[in-house]
Structures are given as structure tokens and as C-alpha cells.
Design an enzyme around this catalytic site. Structure first.
Site, PDB file in Angstrom:
ATOM      1  N   GLU A  13     -11.983   6.312   6.880  1.00  0.00           N
ATOM      2  CA  GLU A  13     -12.113   5.325   7.968  1.00  0.00           C
ATOM      3  C   GLU A  13     -12.693   5.966   9.223  1.00  0.00           C
ATOM      4  OE1 GLU A  13      -9.385   1.771   8.625  1.00  0.00           O
ATOM      5  OE2 GLU A  13      -8.039   3.295   7.818  1.00  0.00           O
ATOM      6  N   GLY A  27       0.851  -1.190   0.000  1.00  0.00           N
ATOM      7  CA  GLY A  27       0.000   0.000   0.000  1.00  0.00           C
ATOM      8  C   GLY A  27       0.882   1.234   0.000  1.00  0.00           C
ATOM      9  N   THR A  28       0.679   2.089  -0.973  1.00  0.00           N
ATOM     10  CA  THR A  28       1.506   3.303  -1.040  1.00  0.00           C
ATOM     11  C   THR A  28       0.634   4.555  -0.981  1.00  0.00           C
ATOM     12  OG1 THR A  28       1.506   3.126  -3.432  1.00  0.00           O
ATOM     13  CG2 THR A  28       3.423   2.226  -2.270  1.00  0.00           C
ATOM     14  N   GLY A  29      -0.372   4.490  -0.128  1.00  0.00           N
ATOM     15  CA  GLY A  29      -1.158   5.684   0.175  1.00  0.00           C
ATOM     16  C   GLY A  29      -0.425   6.456   1.257  1.00  0.00           C
ATOM     17  N   GLY A  30      -1.175   7.268   2.010  1.00  0.00           N
ATOM     18  CA  GLY A  30      -0.557   8.126   3.020  1.00  0.00           C
ATOM     19  C   GLY A  30       0.364   7.364   3.968  1.00  0.00           C
ATOM     20  N   ILE A  31      -0.144   6.285   4.555  1.00  0.00           N
ATOM     21  CA  ILE A  31       0.650   5.593   5.578  1.00  0.00           C
ATOM     22  C   ILE A  31       1.877   4.930   4.966  1.00  0.00           C
ATOM     23  CG2 ILE A  31       0.636   3.635   7.208  1.00  0.00           C
ATOM     24  CD1 ILE A  31      -2.162   4.497   8.009  1.00  0.00           C
ATOM     25  N   GLY A  90      -7.736   8.214   3.008  1.00  0.00           N
ATOM     26  CA  GLY A  90      -8.132   6.886   3.499  1.00  0.00           C
ATOM     27  C   GLY A  90      -8.449   6.929   4.989  1.00  0.00           C
ATOM     28  N   THR A  91      -7.609   7.637   5.738  1.00  0.00           N
ATOM     29  CA  THR A  91      -7.808   7.759   7.185  1.00  0.00           C
ATOM     30  C   THR A  91      -9.093   8.516   7.488  1.00  0.00           C
ATOM     31  OG1 THR A  91      -5.496   7.628   7.750  1.00  0.00           O
ATOM     32  CG2 THR A  91      -6.853   8.860   9.257  1.00  0.00           C
ATOM     33  N   LYS A 128      -7.399  -0.615  12.845  1.00  0.00           N
ATOM     34  CA  LYS A 128      -8.077   0.172  13.876  1.00  0.00           C
ATOM     35  C   LYS A 128      -9.100  -0.637  14.669  1.00  0.00           C
ATOM     36  CE  LYS A 128      -6.367   4.102  12.190  1.00  0.00           C
ATOM     37  NZ  LYS A 128      -5.773   3.584  10.971  1.00  0.00           N
ATOM     38  N   HIS A 161     -16.842   5.846  11.691  1.00  0.00           N
ATOM     39  CA  HIS A 161     -17.130   5.778  13.131  1.00  0.00           C
ATOM     40  C   HIS A 161     -18.243   6.730  13.558  1.00  0.00           C
ATOM     41  CE1 HIS A 161     -13.719   3.246  14.463  1.00  0.00           C
ATOM     42  NE2 HIS A 161     -13.102   3.766  13.431  1.00  0.00           N
TER      43      HIS A 161
HETATM   44  C1  IKT Z   1      -4.314   6.187  13.874  1.00  0.00           C
HETATM   45  O1  IKT Z   1      -3.938   6.275  12.705  1.00  0.00           O
HETATM   46  O2  IKT Z   1      -3.674   5.599  14.742  1.00  0.00           O
HETATM   47  C2  IKT Z   1      -5.630   6.763  14.236  1.00  0.00           C
HETATM   48  C3  IKT Z   1      -5.797   8.217  13.874  1.00  0.00           C
HETATM   49  C4  IKT Z   1      -5.497   9.061  15.055  1.00  0.00           C
HETATM   50  C5  IKT Z   1      -4.053   9.320  15.191  1.00  0.00           C
HETATM   51  C6  IKT Z   1      -3.759  10.000  16.464  1.00  0.00           C
HETATM   52  C7  IKT Z   1      -2.492  10.812  16.380  1.00  0.00           C
HETATM   53  C8  IKT Z   1      -2.414  11.693  17.570  1.00  0.00           C
HETATM   54  C9  IKT Z   1      -1.492  12.843  17.439  1.00  0.00           C
HETATM   55  O3  IKT Z   1      -0.745  12.978  16.461  1.00  0.00           O
HETATM   56  O4  IKT Z   1      -1.486  13.656  18.390  1.00  0.00           O
HETATM   57  C10 IKT Z   1      -7.246   8.490  13.492  1.00  0.00           C
HETATM   58  C11 IKT Z   1      -8.251   7.921  14.390  1.00  0.00           C
HETATM   59  N1  IKT Z   1      -7.518   8.017  12.185  1.00  0.00           N
END
Ligand code: IKT
Length: 354
Positions: free
Chosen positions: A219, A10-14, A215-216, A148, A223
Site C-alpha cells: 500500500e 482479515g487475518t493478515g498483519g493488522i 500488505g502495508t 488510508k 504512494h
Molecule cells: C498506518 O498504518 O497507519 C500507516 C503506516 C504508518 C504507521 C505509522 C506508525 C508510526 C510509528 O510507529 O512511529 C504506513 C503509512 N503504512
């Protein structure tokens, strides 16, 4: 420093940010990266600058773009896309088109110490199904995910025996929450003999990182009370914009199904039901709308009730707090794997390695 080779699915943001962070870590060599259309492999170490430049702003590099079965389309990050040869990883001169990028990585698994699954979990069993492919392919290294949802941990636990037999160490929930903040809770809990509650509250400011983190955001939207994974997955980019507008750019999340709860229970820290996760996401500012904190309330051996609080500095970005730990936990997983410790392990049972 132990030498470690790793691949990113996966070469998106993460995926991209992890590659970027790895350039600042000694002894960590990225040797493979893929999305669903192609694979870049170089055992001398990928040219991360070239790969990042080639995939920057390239919507087809959304992390959903790896199919578990090698062919079928899966989670399609932005809904409508046109797939051309110049899209995604194949835009990099180091990459080749592939019908089965996961297979490409598994086939070279002997030379890859760890694989980071930088994929969204649009279907709950997506990450577990990727694990199945590595099991079937005879891989015996480390798998790390930044998943998650709480319910996915049980699906991985169902594979514990198979993972152990295969010699795979699976580090699950290795981002920020779950991940760094789960580990922080486990540390903060040490002062107490009984834990009453663990409260994780995150703040993320994403203005300049928005493109990279679609993507994040999707996701996270899953919620919100009116959405779930299925409906969030079906949202077009315009519909996501409309949701963001409705919230004036700042979306509040409560009672998120984040695996910090089951991972803390698994580590014996507290009951899953005593853990809550919520946060504030501001997509119109890079400032965090609230300071990220982990508050652990409990009772000490000598009868005092107290709250230990762990706080992330507002100056640290989500990219730093997700991808730094992902690599730290990856290193810790490799250490375990080399020591012959296999199976599923979570961030509260493992200290990330710097
Ligand atoms: C995640 O990717 O772990 C969840 C994301 C929240 C990250 C928290 C970072 C906290 C910070 O930088 O202070 C989100 C729920 N997608």
C-alpha cells in the site's frame, strides 16, 4: 470496564496483531475472525494463540483475502498463490471453510458489538462495499477501519444516512495515520485559534515485521510517484523486493494521500490542503529511521505563532501504534453506538478509550 465482543475481517498483519493486542485489554473479547476462505467463531472468545500460530507465515492470510461478494477473489496480496484447504484461517482448528465469510459474521451480528475491517483498500471502494454488505445484512453495531486514502472518506460519507438509519457507527481511519496521529493533531490544535499547517511525518522500521506487513508495504509503494493502487496491486513479491533494493531498504514517502487531511477538515480543525503526510520506511532494520512526529503550527488567541509537536517514542512499534489505537477507537465507537450515536465518525472527533 464495559464488555465488548468484536470480530476481525482479515487475518493478515493488522488482523493478527489486533487480536494479539486485545489479549492485553480487559473486557475486549474477540469472537470471530475470517479471511476469504473461512471463518472462526467462538462466543466464549477465540483461542487467539491457536489462531495466530495456525496463520503465522501463512501467505493466504493476507488481509486482502476477504471478498465483498462472498465468492469472487479480490485483492490478492502476494500475486501468485495456491489455495489449499490448509491455507489461511481454515488452518485453525477453530475455523470452518466458508463461501461467504462476511455473511457468517453478519449472521451472528447481534452478538458482535464491533467489527474491525483489517483489509487493504486495493480498490478505492473496497471498504465502502464491505460497509454495504453490513448495511444490507441488517447489522447495527460498530464498524471500524484502518483505511488510508482520503478519497474513501467521501464514499463513506455518501452512506452516512443509510448508516444512521441502520444504527451503525462507522469509525473510519482508526490506525496511526490516519488515526492516532490525526487525533493528536486535533489535540495539539487546541492551543490555537487558527491553524496554518499540520505536518505528519512517520518513521517505521520493519525488519522483523516485514513478512507480517507485506500488505502495508504494498500500500505504501502505491504512494510512490511512479505507482498507483492498480500498479502496486499487480506487483509480484520479487518486484517489490526490487523496489526495496533500489532504495537500499529505506523508502521515503512525500505528500501521501492519507485521510488525515479530510478527517481534520471534517472535524473543523483546518483545511485539508494544510495537512501533509510523509514518512520513512526501513525494511532492513527494526529501528525507526526517523522519529514519528505531528507538528501543528498556528496562531494563538493573543497573536503568538507557535508549533505544538506530538512525538511517538522510537521504542514504540508500528504494530503498537496502529493496533492499539484501532482497539481504542473501536471501544470509543461501541460507547457511541450504545448511546444511540450512529453514522460516520473520524479519529479527530473521537477520543480512543484505553
Ligand atoms: C498506518 O498504518 O497507519 C500507516 C503506516 C504508518 C504507521 C505509522 C506508525 C508510526 C510509528 O510507529 O512511529 C504506513 C503509512 N503504512
Amino acid at each position: 470496564m464495559e464488555e465488548t465482543t468484536f470480530a476481525v475481517l482479515g487475518t493478515g498483519g493488522i488482523g493478527r496483531r489486533t487480536l494479539e493486542v486485545s489479549r492485553h485489554k480487559e473486557g475486549l473479547t474477540p469472537v470471530a475472525a475470517c479471511d476469504r476462505h473461512g471463518t472462526a467463531i467462538d462466543f466464549d472468545g477465540l483461542d487467539v494463540d491457536e489462531l495466530l500460530a495456525a496463520t503465522e507465515g501463512n501467505i493466504d492470510s493476507d488481509p486482502g483475502d476477504v471478498a465483498t461478494d462472498g465468492g469472487a477473489a479480490t485483492a490478492d496480496g502476494e500475486g501468485v498463490k495456491q489455495h489449499g484447504e490448509d491455507r489461511g484461517v481454515v488452518a485453525s482448528e477453530q475455523a470452518r471453510p466458508s463461501d461467504d465469510p462476511i455473511r457468517d459474521v453478519i449472521d451472528r451480528g447481534e452478538r458482535i458489538d464491533a467489527v474491525l475491517l483489517a483489509l487493504p483498500n486495493y480498490e478505492h471502494d473496497f471498504i465502502p462495499r464491505v460497509a454495504d454488505r453490513f448495511l444490507e445484512g441488517g447489522y447495527d453495531g460498530v464498524l471500524v477501519d484502518v483505511l488510508k486514502r482520503s478519497r474513501v472518506i467521501g464514499m463513506l460519507d455518501d452512506r452516512e444516512e443509510a448508516l444512521e438509519e441502520a444504527g451503525i457507527t462507522f469509525v473510519c481511519g482508526a490506525g496511526a495515520t490516519p488515526g492516532l496521529l490525526t487525533g493528536a493533531a486535533a489535540l495539539a490544535a487546541q492551543s490555537f485559534i487558527e491553524i496554518e499547517s499540520v505536518e505528519i511525518r512517520w518513521g517505521v522500521g520493519l525488519e522483523s515485521g516485514y513478512e507480517d506487513n507485506r500488505g502495508t508495504v504494498r500500500e505504501d509503494i502505491a504512494h510512490l510517484p511512479d505507482y498507483d493502487i492498480e500498479t502496486a496491486r499487480g506487483l509480484s513479491a520479487a518486484e517489490i523486493e526490487a523496489i526495496v533494493d533500489d532504495h537500499d531498504g529505506v523508502i521515503e514517502f512525500e505528500d501521501m494521500e492519507h485521510a488525515d487531511d479530510v478527517l481534520l477538515e471534517r472535524a473543523g480543525v483546518c483545511d485539508a490542503e494544510d495537512v501533509t503526510v510523509g514518512g520513512l520506511l526501513d525494511v532492513r532494520s527494526d529501528e525507526k529511521p526517523t522519529t514519528t512526529t505531528v507538528s501543528v503550527t498556528g496562531t494563538t488567541f493573543d497573536g503568538e505563532r507557535g508549533t505544538n509537536t506530538f512525538r511517538l517514542d522510537d521504542a514504540t512499534s508500528m504494530a503498537a501504534n496502529v493496533n492499539g489505537p484501532a482497539l481504542g477507537y473501536l471501544r470509543a465507537g461501541v460507547r457511541r453506538n450504545r448511546a444511540g450515536e450512529y453514522g460516520v465518525v473520524g479519529p479527530a472527533e473521537l477520543m480512543p478509550r484505553f
